[in-house]
Design a protein around this motif. Structure first.
Motif, short mmCIF file in Angstrom:
data_model
loop_
_atom_site.label_atom_id
_atom_site.label_comp_id
_atom_site.label_asym_id
_atom_site.label_seq_id
_atom_site.Cartn_x
_atom_site.Cartn_y
_atom_site.Cartn_z
N ASP A 73 0.93 -1.17 -0.06
CA ASP A 73 -0.23 -0.23 -0.01
C ASP A 73 0.68 1.37 -0.11
N ARG A 74 1.97 1.22 0.81
CA ARG A 74 2.88 2.42 0.61
C ARG A 74 3.42 2.47 -0.74
N GLU A 75 4.03 1.50 -1.28
CA GLU A 75 4.58 1.67 -2.53
C GLU A 75 3.59 2.16 -3.45
N LEU A 76 2.07 1.71 -3.65
CA LEU A 76 1.35 2.17 -4.55
C LEU A 76 0.94 3.84 -4.25
N GLU A 77 0.95 4.25 -3.01
CA GLU A 77 0.95 5.39 -2.80
C GLU A 77 2.15 6.40 -3.25
N ASP A 78 3.38 6.04 -3.17
CA ASP A 78 4.44 6.26 -4.03
C ASP A 78 4.24 6.47 -5.44
N HIS A 79 3.62 5.46 -6.10
CA HIS A 79 3.17 5.61 -7.43
C HIS A 79 2.27 6.75 -7.85
N ALA A 80 1.34 6.67 -6.98
CA ALA A 80 0.45 7.64 -7.26
C ALA A 80 0.69 8.92 -7.40
N THR A 81 1.77 9.25 -6.38
CA THR A 81 2.12 10.59 -6.34
C THR A 81 3.10 10.84 -7.52
N ALA A 82 3.85 9.95 -7.99
CA ALA A 82 4.79 10.07 -8.92
C ALA A 82 4.08 10.13 -10.26
N GLU A 83 2.89 9.33 -10.35
CA GLU A 83 2.24 9.52 -11.58
C GLU A 83 1.37 10.80 -11.68
#
Length: 186
Positions: A73-83
């Motif tokens: 979930d933390r990694e997906l949050e990082d992806h969402a921010t970067a995207e």
């Protein structure tokens, strides 16, 4: 893209490729249009990379690593921010006053994400999974990157099964747009 090896080796090779784009961006002066070209290439690689992680790495982390749900979930949050940053960057030219700010933020976010994956997530996954399983995931990740989107789509699903179903179609449209515009050409 498509380096070979198990999923961890594949993703680390992607990380190095993205870092090369970032280093080239940093070497060029503000406003240089080559910075936009390099940012587009980095974005294309990052989007494909993210699709592979979301389809294969994070589900494996959830299933095999203790506290895997929280990690994923933390990694997906990082992806969402970067995207979201990549989507904003997509609309900027190199001489846009916002370009430098956005590209710096994107590089910072991505570098922090890479550091966390390589020092925390990858070692934990490697300790929990047999080599043949990681090799199989590497093959699947390489296949996913071949048909993955090349542009950021912040509102698309980031978890299976929806992401695995939608990514190839969105990827086809992105590659057609790239071909028509010359985006990402060396």
């Amino acid at each position: 893209m498509g380096h070979g090896g198990n999923i961890i080796e594949e993703l680390i090779a992607d990380h190095r490729e993205v870092e090369e784009f970032f280093a080239k961006i940093e070497e060029l002066p503000s406003g240089d249009e080559r910075r936009k070209h390099l940012a587009d290439q980095a974005t294309m690689e990052l989007v494909r990379h993210s699709v592979a992680e979301e389809a294969y790495l994070y589900p494996a982390v959830r299933k095999h690593v203790p506290d895997g749900d929280g990690l994923a979930d933390r990694e997906l949050e990082d992806h969402a921010t970067a995207e979201r940053l990549m989507k904003q960057l997509e609309g900027c030219e190199a001489d846009d006053p916002e370009f430098d700010h956005l590209v710096r933020r994107m590089m910072t976010e991505v570098r922090e994400h890479i550091a966390d994956e390589e020092s925390n997530l990858f070692p934990r996954l490697r300790s929990q999974c047999p080599d043949d399983f990681l090799d199989e995931l590497g093959d699947k990740a390489r296949q996913a990157k071949k048909t993955a989107p090349t542009r950021p789509h912040p509102s698309t699903p980031d978890k299976p099964p929806a992401n695995k179903i939608l990514a190839p179609g969105i990827g086809l449209v992105d590659r057609l747009r790239d071909m028509m515009t010359g985006r990402g050409k060396d």
